[in-house]
Design a protein around this motif. Sequence first.
Motif, PDB file in Angstrom:
ATOM      1  N   ASN A 165       0.825  -1.219   0.000  1.00  0.00           N
ATOM      2  CA  ASN A 165       0.000   0.000   0.000  1.00  0.00           C
ATOM      3  C   ASN A 165       0.858   1.268   0.000  1.00  0.00           C
ATOM      4  OD1 ASN A 165       0.929  -0.127   2.631  1.00  0.00           O
ATOM      5  ND2 ASN A 165      -1.070   0.234   3.580  1.00  0.00           N
ATOM      6  N   GLY A 166       2.128   1.090  -0.406  1.00  0.00           N
ATOM      7  CA  GLY A 166       3.007   2.242  -0.587  1.00  0.00           C
ATOM      8  C   GLY A 166       3.701   2.238  -1.925  1.00  0.00           C
ATOM      9  N   GLN A 167       3.366   1.275  -2.794  1.00  0.00           N
ATOM     10  CA  GLN A 167       4.011   1.219  -4.105  1.00  0.00           C
ATOM     11  C   GLN A 167       3.324   2.183  -5.064  1.00  0.00           C
ATOM     12  OE1 GLN A 167       3.010  -3.022  -5.266  1.00  0.00           O
ATOM     13  NE2 GLN A 167       2.404  -1.991  -7.157  1.00  0.00           N
ATOM     14  N   ALA A 168       3.888   2.312  -6.262  1.00  0.00           N
ATOM     15  CA  ALA A 168       3.303   3.187  -7.272  1.00  0.00           C
ATOM     16  C   ALA A 168       1.841   2.845  -7.508  1.00  0.00           C
ATOM     17  CB  ALA A 168       4.076   3.070  -8.586  1.00  0.00           C
ATOM     18  N   ALA A 169       1.010   3.872  -7.657  1.00  0.00           N
ATOM     19  CA  ALA A 169      -0.430   3.764  -7.922  1.00  0.00           C
ATOM     20  C   ALA A 169      -1.242   3.331  -6.717  1.00  0.00           C
ATOM     21  CB  ALA A 169      -0.722   2.850  -9.110  1.00  0.00           C
TER      22      ALA A 169
END
Length: 266
Positions: A165-169
């Motif tokens: 829930n912290g990656q791109a998008a």
Amino acid sequence: MGDLMARRHTRVAIAGARIGAPVLSMAFAALVAATASAQAQDQQQRDPAKTEVWTPLPKAVATPKDAAPSDAVVLFDGKDLSAWEAEQGGQAPWTVANGAFTVVPGSKGIRSKRRFCDIQLHVEWRTPVQTRGFEGQHRGNSGIFLQELYELQVLDSYDNPTYANGQAASIYKQAIPLANASRAPGQWQTYDVVWKAPRFAQGGGLVSPARITVLHNGVLVQDDTVLSGKTEYIGAPSYSPHGCAPIYLQDHDAKVSYRNIWVREL
């Protein structure tokens, strides 16, 4: 006596026949009329014009190739940052070159001078090629904050593990993307966003939460996602009343570049 009774039955039968004929004729006529009416109604229901709606007509929007729609608010056209300001006011400090602008690490974020609520947003971004020694959240990190409070994560997530829930998008610390559509560092990437702002009652209570749909490089990654509140680095998200607000781009100590930013107000 027998002949008399026979003649009486004959007369009754003849009289009944004389009375029944008009009744039967009327019943038949009524049946024919009902059938005709049903056929007419059926024909009317099958008329395609009965379901045609001519007004109101949608407004015409021109969509030139490789350019913003005709009704869009262009926030960056490749020339300057006149539509943006520094986080604390004044001229936006990031650099402009070759039709793009780039974060100046340590200068803090920038925000649009114009405020928005419900929008369609198009933005292109690129993380730096130099990734040696950097990983996770320290590789090509920035963020696009809708209404300055709700972050759509920008990160180099190409072969770069981090919390989902912290990656791109991702909607940072809230919603994991449906897919990882990231391109390699140094390649331009695209977010197309539909943002529905939260609504608040006059007394400050939440009437309806924020919702977001995101396509990352043409891939659906957030599908009408409901947000639980503003972005928080520590702790659970929550809402507090606010109105329309700028789009904010984050300085997270990485030379992330942006170009072709436009907004359609919905």
